[in-house]
Design an enzyme around this catalytic site. Structure first.
Site, mmCIF file in Angstrom:
data_model
loop_
_atom_site.group_PDB
_atom_site.id
_atom_site.type_symbol
_atom_site.label_atom_id
_atom_site.label_comp_id
_atom_site.label_asym_id
_atom_site.label_seq_id
_atom_site.Cartn_x
_atom_site.Cartn_y
_atom_site.Cartn_z
ATOM 1 C CB THR A 111 -0.918 0.005 1.238
ATOM 2 O OG1 THR A 111 -1.754 -1.147 1.183
ATOM 3 C CG2 THR A 111 -1.809 1.235 1.305
ATOM 4 C CB SER A 117 -8.431 -0.513 -3.606
ATOM 5 O OG SER A 117 -9.021 -0.531 -2.329
ATOM 6 N N GLY A 150 2.580 -2.798 8.386
ATOM 7 C CA GLY A 150 2.722 -3.487 9.669
ATOM 8 C C GLY A 150 4.167 -3.925 9.886
ATOM 9 N N GLY A 378 -25.521 -2.003 29.837
ATOM 10 C CA GLY A 378 -24.412 -1.189 30.349
ATOM 11 C C GLY A 378 -23.174 -1.999 30.594
ATOM 12 C CD GLU A 401 -4.154 -9.567 3.367
ATOM 13 O OE1 GLU A 401 -4.514 -9.996 2.265
ATOM 14 O OE2 GLU A 401 -2.973 -9.474 3.688
ATOM 15 C CG ASP A 403 -12.926 -1.431 0.348
ATOM 16 O OD1 ASP A 403 -13.218 -0.848 1.385
ATOM 17 O OD2 ASP A 403 -13.723 -1.610 -0.581
HETATM 18 C C1 LIG Z 1 -8.619 -13.167 15.610
HETATM 19 C C2 LIG Z 1 -7.289 -13.330 14.945
HETATM 20 C C3 LIG Z 1 -6.909 -12.231 14.012
HETATM 21 C C4 LIG Z 1 -5.802 -12.596 13.059
HETATM 22 C C5 LIG Z 1 -6.113 -12.285 11.611
HETATM 23 C C6 LIG Z 1 -4.931 -12.478 10.708
HETATM 24 C C7 LIG Z 1 -5.267 -12.471 9.266
HETATM 25 C C8 LIG Z 1 -4.118 -12.736 8.357
HETATM 26 C C9 LIG Z 1 -3.101 -11.629 8.158
HETATM 27 C C10 LIG Z 1 -3.658 -10.277 8.094
HETATM 28 C C11 LIG Z 1 -2.642 -9.141 8.032
HETATM 29 C C12 LIG Z 1 -3.361 -7.864 7.930
HETATM 30 C C13 LIG Z 1 -2.458 -6.707 7.638
HETATM 31 C C14 LIG Z 1 -2.921 -6.026 6.367
HETATM 32 C C15 LIG Z 1 -2.229 -6.190 5.223
HETATM 33 C C16 LIG Z 1 -2.689 -5.597 3.986
HETATM 34 O O1 LIG Z 1 -3.717 -4.937 3.893
HETATM 35 S S1 LIG Z 1 -1.674 -5.958 2.663
HETATM 36 C C17 LIG Z 1 -2.329 -5.033 1.317
HETATM 37 C C18 LIG Z 1 -3.599 -5.633 0.824
HETATM 38 N N1 LIG Z 1 -3.990 -4.998 -0.376
HETATM 39 C C19 LIG Z 1 -4.877 -5.568 -1.217
HETATM 40 O O2 LIG Z 1 -5.443 -6.603 -0.975
HETATM 41 C C20 LIG Z 1 -5.096 -4.809 -2.507
HETATM 42 C C21 LIG Z 1 -6.502 -5.031 -3.038
HETATM 43 N N2 LIG Z 1 -6.502 -4.888 -4.478
HETATM 44 C C22 LIG Z 1 -6.368 -6.002 -5.291
HETATM 45 O O3 LIG Z 1 -6.316 -7.127 -4.851
HETATM 46 C C23 LIG Z 1 -6.299 -5.763 -6.770
HETATM 47 O O4 LIG Z 1 -5.866 -4.447 -7.064
HETATM 48 C C24 LIG Z 1 -7.651 -6.003 -7.478
HETATM 49 C C25 LIG Z 1 -8.687 -5.010 -6.976
HETATM 50 C C26 LIG Z 1 -8.157 -7.386 -7.228
HETATM 51 C C27 LIG Z 1 -7.320 -5.868 -8.973
HETATM 52 O O5 LIG Z 1 -8.105 -4.936 -9.580
HETATM 53 P P1 LIG Z 1 -7.804 -4.483 -11.104
HETATM 54 O O6 LIG Z 1 -6.560 -3.713 -11.188
HETATM 55 O O7 LIG Z 1 -9.076 -3.889 -11.607
HETATM 56 O O8 LIG Z 1 -7.516 -5.827 -11.904
HETATM 57 P P2 LIG Z 1 -8.567 -6.946 -12.334
HETATM 58 O O9 LIG Z 1 -8.889 -6.806 -13.772
HETATM 59 O O10 LIG Z 1 -9.713 -7.014 -11.386
HETATM 60 O O11 LIG Z 1 -7.661 -8.236 -12.121
HETATM 61 C C28 LIG Z 1 -6.696 -8.609 -13.125
HETATM 62 C C29 LIG Z 1 -6.706 -10.105 -13.200
HETATM 63 O O12 LIG Z 1 -6.111 -10.607 -11.991
HETATM 64 C C30 LIG Z 1 -7.000 -11.534 -11.387
HETATM 65 N N3 LIG Z 1 -6.784 -11.450 -9.944
HETATM 66 C C31 LIG Z 1 -6.848 -10.340 -9.167
HETATM 67 N N4 LIG Z 1 -6.560 -10.665 -7.882
HETATM 68 C C32 LIG Z 1 -6.313 -12.000 -7.853
HETATM 69 C C33 LIG Z 1 -5.968 -12.929 -6.817
HETATM 70 N N5 LIG Z 1 -5.793 -12.530 -5.543
HETATM 71 N N6 LIG Z 1 -5.795 -14.221 -7.168
HETATM 72 C C34 LIG Z 1 -5.953 -14.622 -8.441
HETATM 73 N N7 LIG Z 1 -6.279 -13.791 -9.504
HETATM 74 C C35 LIG Z 1 -6.449 -12.497 -9.177
HETATM 75 C C36 LIG Z 1 -8.373 -11.083 -11.810
HETATM 76 O O13 LIG Z 1 -9.313 -12.131 -11.657
HETATM 77 C C37 LIG Z 1 -8.115 -10.706 -13.255
HETATM 78 O O14 LIG Z 1 -8.022 -11.884 -13.982
HETATM 79 P P3 LIG Z 1 -8.578 -11.918 -15.516
HETATM 80 O O15 LIG Z 1 -10.040 -11.529 -15.411
HETATM 81 O O16 LIG Z 1 -8.366 -13.310 -15.976
HETATM 82 O O17 LIG Z 1 -7.761 -10.872 -16.257
HETATM 83 C C1 LIG Z 2 -4.321 -1.236 10.497
HETATM 84 C C2 LIG Z 2 -3.917 -1.376 9.055
HETATM 85 C C3 LIG Z 2 -2.934 -2.290 8.702
HETATM 86 C C4 LIG Z 2 -2.509 -2.394 7.377
HETATM 87 N N1 LIG Z 2 -1.443 -3.199 7.062
HETATM 88 C C5 LIG Z 2 -0.935 -3.152 5.812
HETATM 89 C C6 LIG Z 2 0.284 -3.847 5.508
HETATM 90 O O1 LIG Z 2 0.917 -4.440 6.373
HETATM 91 N N2 LIG Z 2 0.759 -3.789 4.230
HETATM 92 C C7 LIG Z 2 0.081 -3.116 3.233
HETATM 93 O O2 LIG Z 2 0.540 -3.122 2.093
HETATM 94 N N3 LIG Z 2 -1.083 -2.451 3.493
HETATM 95 C C8 LIG Z 2 -1.578 -2.445 4.755
HETATM 96 N N4 LIG Z 2 -2.728 -1.739 5.044
HETATM 97 C C9 LIG Z 2 -3.379 -0.941 3.980
HETATM 98 C C10 LIG Z 2 -4.653 -1.641 3.471
HETATM 99 O O3 LIG Z 2 -4.316 -2.740 2.702
HETATM 100 C C11 LIG Z 2 -5.439 -0.602 2.647
HETATM 101 O O4 LIG Z 2 -5.950 0.354 3.545
HETATM 102 C C12 LIG Z 2 -6.588 -1.279 1.898
HETATM 103 O O5 LIG Z 2 -6.056 -2.077 0.849
HETATM 104 C C13 LIG Z 2 -7.597 -0.286 1.321
HETATM 105 O O6 LIG Z 2 -6.955 0.648 0.484
HETATM 106 P P1 LIG Z 2 -7.132 2.218 0.787
HETATM 107 O O7 LIG Z 2 -6.919 2.437 2.233
HETATM 108 O O8 LIG Z 2 -6.296 2.932 -0.190
HETATM 109 O O9 LIG Z 2 -8.675 2.502 0.509
HETATM 110 P P2 LIG Z 2 -9.304 2.968 -0.911
HETATM 111 O O10 LIG Z 2 -9.064 1.961 -1.961
HETATM 112 O O11 LIG Z 2 -8.879 4.368 -1.146
HETATM 113 O O12 LIG Z 2 -10.870 2.905 -0.538
HETATM 114 C C14 LIG Z 2 -11.485 4.011 0.109
HETATM 115 C C15 LIG Z 2 -12.981 3.870 -0.107
HETATM 116 O O13 LIG Z 2 -13.240 3.926 -1.518
HETATM 117 C C16 LIG Z 2 -14.008 2.801 -1.930
HETATM 118 N N5 LIG Z 2 -13.562 2.339 -3.251
HETATM 119 C C17 LIG Z 2 -12.291 2.252 -3.714
HETATM 120 N N6 LIG Z 2 -12.271 1.746 -4.959
HETATM 121 C C18 LIG Z 2 -13.568 1.488 -5.283
HETATM 122 C C19 LIG Z 2 -14.222 0.932 -6.435
HETATM 123 N N7 LIG Z 2 -13.520 0.522 -7.520
HETATM 124 N N8 LIG Z 2 -15.568 0.794 -6.402
HETATM 125 C C20 LIG Z 2 -16.280 1.201 -5.313
HETATM 126 N N9 LIG Z 2 -15.730 1.732 -4.204
HETATM 127 C C21 LIG Z 2 -14.398 1.873 -4.200
HETATM 128 C C22 LIG Z 2 -13.708 1.718 -0.897
HETATM 129 O O14 LIG Z 2 -14.818 0.823 -0.802
HETATM 130 C C23 LIG Z 2 -13.518 2.524 0.379
HETATM 131 O O15 LIG Z 2 -14.772 2.702 1.013
HETATM 132 C C24 LIG Z 2 -3.160 -1.625 6.371
HETATM 133 C C25 LIG Z 2 -4.178 -0.722 6.717
HETATM 134 C C26 LIG Z 2 -4.545 -0.571 8.060
HETATM 135 C C27 LIG Z 2 -5.563 0.459 8.420
#
Ligand SMILES: CCCCCCCCCCCCC/C=C/C(=O)SCCNC(=O)CCNC(=O)[C@H](O)C(C)(C)COP(=O)(O)OP(=O)(O)OC[C@H]1O[C@@H](n2cnc3c(N)ncnc32)[C@H](O)[C@@H]1OP(=O)(O)O
Ligand SMILES: Cc1cc2nc3c(=O)[nH]c(=O)nc-3n(C[C@H](O)[C@H](O)[C@H](O)COP(=O)(O)OP(=O)(O)OC[C@H]3O[C@@H](n4cnc5c(N)ncnc54)[C@H](O)[C@@H]3O)c2cc1C
Length: 526
Positions: A111, A117, A150, A378, A401, A403
């Site tokens: 990110t 996203s 993180g 409460g 992981e 949105d």
């Molecule tokens: C109680 C206990 C608690 C513990 C819990 C622990 C949980 C485990 C660990 C948790 C750690 C949390 C810390 C947080 C970390 C993070 O947040 S890391 C960052 C996370 N970020 C994301 O997930 C980003 C989200 N965005 C995306 O995934 C992609 O940008 C998208 C939105 C999916 C792609 O969009 P776009 O650019 O429009 O491309 P598309 O056309 O949709 O996709 C292109 C092709 O790729 C295929 N595809 C996309 N994703 C996947 C996938 N994951 N796997 C397989 N294929 C994928 C998609 O289907 C398209 O395919 P085709 O249609 O064939 O082209």
């Molecule tokens: C506590 C915490 C831990 C995290 N840990 C990590 C980490 O370790 N590594 C890492 O890489 N990232 C990490 N992240 C980031 C996290 O992965 C992003 O916050 C998440 O992927 C969402 O992206 P964004 O914050 O840019 O939200 P955005 O994508 O900007 O979304 C903002 C709003 O816009 C809406 N929106 C966006 N796109 C669309 C669309 N196409 N259609 C409709 N609505 C849309 C969403 O629904 C949302 O309501 C962490 C975030 C937090 C808060």
């Protein structure tokens, strides 16, 4: 159970109700280190060999403190997972054990400040330097600063950095070629002194609504040089003379494969969100049983669980906890199978199923925690009764992981792809094969609700209920396909998608409910 006993026996490792952010971060790291170095848990080995056991460990760690579960998830699902799933043998040989035993605490830096996203729009660059055989990692502007990372603010020594791979002179007219998003291992702190390394700026994202045991930070790279070997080169590689090779034909396929290897975090969140729901519902149902308030005249007060309104609040959640449990166990099984076989259809299936279940379950759990707190009156508001921490720590499960709104669109997109395949004579993937029947049959049949009896026995019949759920999904899929086709003519693909977005999200949720119900019925029958 072993994990609960471990923490129960260690008051020094139990998270108090009140503590500062700095103290919570230190305690969280001590908890993780104790788990690995004293209790002998090897999460990366588990993740690689027995994913079901790994997710159970993660859920149990979250039972001690959700921050610990997430910290463990960052270290092993994300940092460790990116190295072993996006790297090759040389990376596994060099990093596996040190990640597993926590000698190498690391981050997953995807990110950026301006993009979370939309991964394909990330701006950080990794430019190959053929003279020195290195990549130069650079943050071109403030919007490209890695954010929310993180393990970055305090403990991390490495980061897997997602950046645009730039190859000089490889473009058509000899200009630099942008090969799309790749992953690189970047050391961020000195292994011995823990000092931040040259060219790297680390800042703290500060106090959060929850999860304050996790040290989220911001990373800026100022032309940081790393060896060519640090490219995680499973899906794309650069030779000594700067030539690019890949086993996959297009940037899009490489992007899908790269993201596909990261689906483990989403599976973990869906699975663990059910764990949080189970805790919240258990507290609320137990309290409701024991709390007496009002009653018939001149008679003892009754348990609040005897009120119809209270049953209406809590019993659907109790049923959903079971339904979600069966659905996420199925997801973990599919994920384990996918990791063993690397089957392409299964990879796509698990991507869509994990996206749908993660979005649906975390959203349901977030709302349910608040209802459970309110159902305890409460006393539900006393921090010691955990609803505050559960609600605040879990809230972000709806965003990180992936949105939820964005992920549900992955489900809708796949259903439309399947629908298109179907009409082109293609086959439907495993999870959606019910659509093959329902699209063929239900759409030609009258509505199963209006065309059948409304008697209680019939309406309570699980097979009728599943038919109705599947009929609804088929109707939604059929109608949105027609609307998209109509609007595309005037609005183009993106505009039509946006015009139908609420319909698409309803379709995705309807489909996920059908999948959850089918698994629930099958599991109860067993
Ligand atoms: C109680 C206990 C608690 C513990 C819990 C622990 C949980 C485990 C660990 C948790 C750690 C949390 C810390 C947080 C970390 C993070 O947040 S890391 C960052 C996370 N970020 C994301 O997930 C980003 C989200 N965005 C995306 O995934 C992609 O940008 C998208 C939105 C999916 C792609 O969009 P776009 O650019 O429009 O491309 P598309 O056309 O949709 O996709 C292109 C092709 O790729 C295929 N595809 C996309 N994703 C996947 C996938 N994951 N796997 C397989 N294929 C994928 C998609 O289907 C398209 O395919 P085709 O249609 O064939 O082209
Ligand atoms: C506590 C915490 C831990 C995290 N840990 C990590 C980490 O370790 N590594 C890492 O890489 N990232 C990490 N992240 C980031 C996290 O992965 C992003 O916050 C998440 O992927 C969402 O992206 P964004 O914050 O840019 O939200 P955005 O994508 O900007 O979304 C903002 C709003 O816009 C809406 N929106 C966006 N796109 C669309 C669309 N196409 N259609 C409709 N609505 C849309 C969403 O629904 C949302 O309501 C962490 C975030 C937090 C808060």
């Amino acid at each position: 159970m072993r994990l609960f006993d471990f923490f129960r026996a260690r008051p020094d490792l139990q998270t108090p109700v009140e503590l500062t952010t700095a103290a919570h971060r230190e305690l969280c790291y001590r908890q993780l280190r104790a788990l690995v170095r004293e209790a002998g848990v090897r999460p990366l080995t588990l993740m690689a060999n027995d994913p079901a056991e790994y997710f159970a460990v993660m859920e149990a760690a979250g039972g001690a403190d959700i921050s610990l579960g997430v910290k463990l998830g960052v270290q092993y699902s994300l940092w460790g997972g990116s190295v072993i799933n996006l790297g090759t043998k040389k990376h596994r040989d060099k990093y596996f054990d040190a990640i597993d035993n926590l000698d190498y605490p690391g981050c997953f830096a995807m990110t950026e400040l301006h993009h979370g996203s939309n991964v394909q729009a990330l701006q950080t660059t990794a430019t190959f330097d053929p003279v020195t055989d290195e990549f130069i990692i650079n943050t071109p502007n403030d919007g490209a600063i890695k954010w929310w990372i993180g393990n970055a603010a305090v403990h991390g020594k490495f980061a897997t950095v997602f950046a645009r791979l730039i190859l000089p002179l490889q473009g058509k007219g000899g200009e630099p070629a942008d090969m799309g998003i790749h992953a690189f291992i970047v050391p961020i702190r000195d292994l011995e002194t823990h000092a931040v390394l040259p060219g790297i700026e680390i800042n703290d994202c500060g106090h959060k609504i929850g999860l304050n045991g996790v040290d989220n930070g911001a990373l800026r790279f100022c032309s940081v040089r790393i060896p060519r070997d640090n490219l995680l080169n499973r899906f794309g590689d650069v030779s000594r003379d700067g030539k690019y090779t890949s086993s996959l034909p297009t940037i899009n396929k490489r992007f899908a494969a790269t993201l596909g290897e990261l689906v483990g975090g989403r599976v973990g969140i869906a699975y663990c969100s059910v764990g949080v729901l189970k805790v919240a519902v258990t507290i609320a149902v137990r309290y409701a049983l024991l709390r007496h308030q009002f009653g018939p005249p001149k008679q003892p007060e009754i348990s609040v669980l005897d009120y119809q309104s209270h049953q209406n609040k809590l019993m659907p959640m109790l049923a959903s906890s079971y339904a979600f449990h069966f659905a996420t166990v199925m997801l973990v099984d599919k994920y384990s199978e996918m990791k063993k076989t690397n089957d392409e259809d299964l990879i796509a299936d698990v991507h869509v199923l994990s996206s749908g279940l993660k979005a649906y379950i975390t959203s349901y759990t977030a709302k349910s925690i608040s209802i459970c707190r309110e159902a305890c009156g409460g006393h539900g508001y006393a921090a010691v009764n955990r609803f505050g921490a559960l609600r605040n720590d879990h809230d972000i499960f709806q965003t990180f992981e992936g949105d939820n709104t964005v992920l549900l669109q992955q489900v809708a997109g796949d259903l439309l792809k399947q629908y298109q395949e179907k009409f082109k004579g293609g086959t439907l993937s495993v999870t959606w094969n019910y659509l093959r029947d329902s699209m063929g049959t239900y759409l030609s049949q009258p509505n199963p609700v209006t065309a059948r009896w409304e008697g209680e026995d019939h309406l309570r019949d699980p097979n009728f209920q599943l038919d109705a759920f599947r009929y609804r999904t088929s109707r939604l899929l059929h109608s949105v396909a027609a609307r998209l086709q109509k609007h595309s003519k005037t609005l183009g693909g993106f505009g039509a998608w946006n015009r139908c977005l609420n319909h698409l999200l309803t379709l995705a949720e309807s489909h996920i409910e059908s999948v959850i119900l089918a698994k629930f019925i099958e599991s109860v029958k067993r």
